[in-house]
Design an enzyme around this catalytic site. Structure first.
Site, PDB file in Angstrom:
ATOM      1  N   LYS A 155       0.856  -1.197   0.000  1.00  0.00           N
ATOM      2  CA  LYS A 155       0.000   0.000   0.000  1.00  0.00           C
ATOM      3  C   LYS A 155       0.888   1.241   0.000  1.00  0.00           C
ATOM      4  CE  LYS A 155      -4.462   1.455   1.867  1.00  0.00           C
ATOM      5  NZ  LYS A 155      -5.136   1.632   0.593  1.00  0.00           N
ATOM      6  N   GLU A 203      -7.645  -5.036 -10.584  1.00  0.00           N
ATOM      7  CA  GLU A 203      -8.489  -4.395  -9.567  1.00  0.00           C
ATOM      8  C   GLU A 203      -8.914  -3.021 -10.049  1.00  0.00           C
ATOM      9  OE1 GLU A 203      -6.196  -3.769  -5.962  1.00  0.00           O
ATOM     10  OE2 GLU A 203      -4.490  -3.011  -7.098  1.00  0.00           O
TER      11      GLU A 203
HETATM   12  N1  PMP Z   1      -7.065  -1.929  -4.236  1.00  0.00           N
HETATM   13  C1  PMP Z   1      -6.622  -0.657  -4.258  1.00  0.00           C
HETATM   14  C2  PMP Z   1      -5.676  -0.230  -5.315  1.00  0.00           C
HETATM   15  C3  PMP Z   1      -7.035   0.254  -3.258  1.00  0.00           C
HETATM   16  O1  PMP Z   1      -6.576   1.519  -3.243  1.00  0.00           O
HETATM   17  C4  PMP Z   1      -7.966  -0.184  -2.270  1.00  0.00           C
HETATM   18  C5  PMP Z   1      -8.475   0.790  -1.242  1.00  0.00           C
HETATM   19  N2  PMP Z   1      -7.563   0.933  -0.194  1.00  0.00           N
HETATM   20  C6  PMP Z   1      -8.398  -1.519  -2.293  1.00  0.00           C
HETATM   21  C7  PMP Z   1      -7.926  -2.353  -3.297  1.00  0.00           C
HETATM   22  C8  PMP Z   1      -9.358  -2.040  -1.256  1.00  0.00           C
HETATM   23  O2  PMP Z   1      -8.727  -2.154  -0.005  1.00  0.00           O
HETATM   24  P1  PMP Z   1      -9.562  -2.011   1.356  1.00  0.00           P
HETATM   25  O3  PMP Z   1     -10.666  -3.009   1.308  1.00  0.00           O
HETATM   26  O4  PMP Z   1      -8.587  -2.310   2.428  1.00  0.00           O
HETATM   27  O5  PMP Z   1     -10.053  -0.595   1.394  1.00  0.00           O
END
Ligand code: PMP
Length: 281
Positions: free
Chosen positions: A148, A180
């Site tokens: 992240k 994604e």
């Molecule tokens: N993929 C990306 C690229 C993201 O930025 C996010 C949002 N943080 C997610 C997936 C989903 O992650 P989460 O369920 O932890 O918000």
């Protein structure tokens, strides 16, 4: 206007007064990681999982983790309790710190730690009732999307592409396979089975990924992690996106083509109900 207190390197300060030096490596190189944790009715949602992911991200890029989990939780608590909203989205960022500009890691530099919060407004009910439109584009990001990272230029360009195509999110494909959204995980439902791309380095493992797997188990919805082609996504009965900020939303159009019958489907409704229950648990 509300000027909430934020945490920056040991101090609580109004957001408008929080400043970092221009040589912070977050500013110069995008050299840092972040995390976003929802808080519902003053209780953090899935905090353990979010903290574990923060620790994994820090570890993956070799940034020293300056705090124990208990210290992190205390800092988050401080920022959250200073804000009047009961539902919040807490944002935490750690960069490699401030140093003379040179690419390789500097020595003896303390990481920059920043925590802020915003009121959390769940997606409008209308979006759950009618669904959202998505655009698509080739995934042009690096090959460590599991971290992240605050280096989000690829995600920024994908999000802007959605805005310019009257869509709420851009769904990305790498070499013809679903990865994604620009800031969400993507779910595909066919013949009653829910599917998502495998948890590998090509996607961020959303904290909702694990939650939705659990919700499937509870609701008796078969789940499969596997690679999916663009054709499979477009031919799905239902497509969903998930993220901390958007929770779970049904996708009813992709690139102006209807998904399924063009309406949110039964799997969305079941999982959405489960999600709302989980928030209260
Ligand atoms: N993929 C990306 C690229 C993201 O930025 C996010 C949002 N943080 C997610 C997936 C989903 O992650 P989460 O369920 O932890 O918000």
């Amino acid at each position: 206007m509300l000027d909430p207190l934020v945490y920056l390197n040991g101090e609580m300060t109004p957001l408008s007064e929080a400043k970092i030096p221009v040589l912070d490596r977050g500013f110069i190189f995008g050299d840092g990681v972040y995390e976003v944790i929802p808080m519902y009715a003053r209780r953090l949602f899935r905090a353990k999982q979010h903290m574990a992911r923060l620790f994994r991200s820090l570890n993956a890029v070799g940034i020293h983790n300056p705090h124990t989990e208990a210290e992190w939780m205390a800092l988050i608590g401080k920022v959250a309790s200073a804000h009047p909203a009961d539902d919040q989205l807490i944002y935490m960022q750690v960069t490699r710190g401030v140093a003379k500009r040179a690419h390789a890691f500097p020595e003896g530099v303390a990481p920059t730690v920043f925590i802020m919060t915003n009121p959390f407004v769940p997606p409008a009910a209308e979006l759950c009732e009618n669904g959202i439109a998505c655009a698509t584009m080739e995934d042009k990001r690096w090959l460590r999307c599991d971290i992240k990272s605050i280096s989000l230029l690829g995600n920024v360009l994908a999000a802007q592409y959605a805005v310019e195509h009257n869509a709420m999110e851009t769904i990305q494909f790498r070499d013809g396979y679903l990865t994604e959204g620009s800031s969400s995980n993507v779910w595909v439902c066919k013949d009653g089975t829910l599917m998502a791309p495998p948890k590998d380095a090509l996607i961020l493992e959303g904290i909702r990924y694990g939650l939705i797997e659990e919700l499937c188990e509870t609701a008796g919805i078969p789940f499969q992690a596997r690679r999916m082609t663009r054709e499979e996504v477009l031919a799905a009965d239902e497509v969903l996106i998930s993220s901390a900020g958007r929770e779970l939303l049904p996708v009813v159009r992709i690139d102006d083509r209807p998904i399924g019958n063009g309406k949110p489907g039964p799997v969305f409704h079941k999982l959405h109900a489960g999600y709302q229950e989980a928030k209260k648990a």
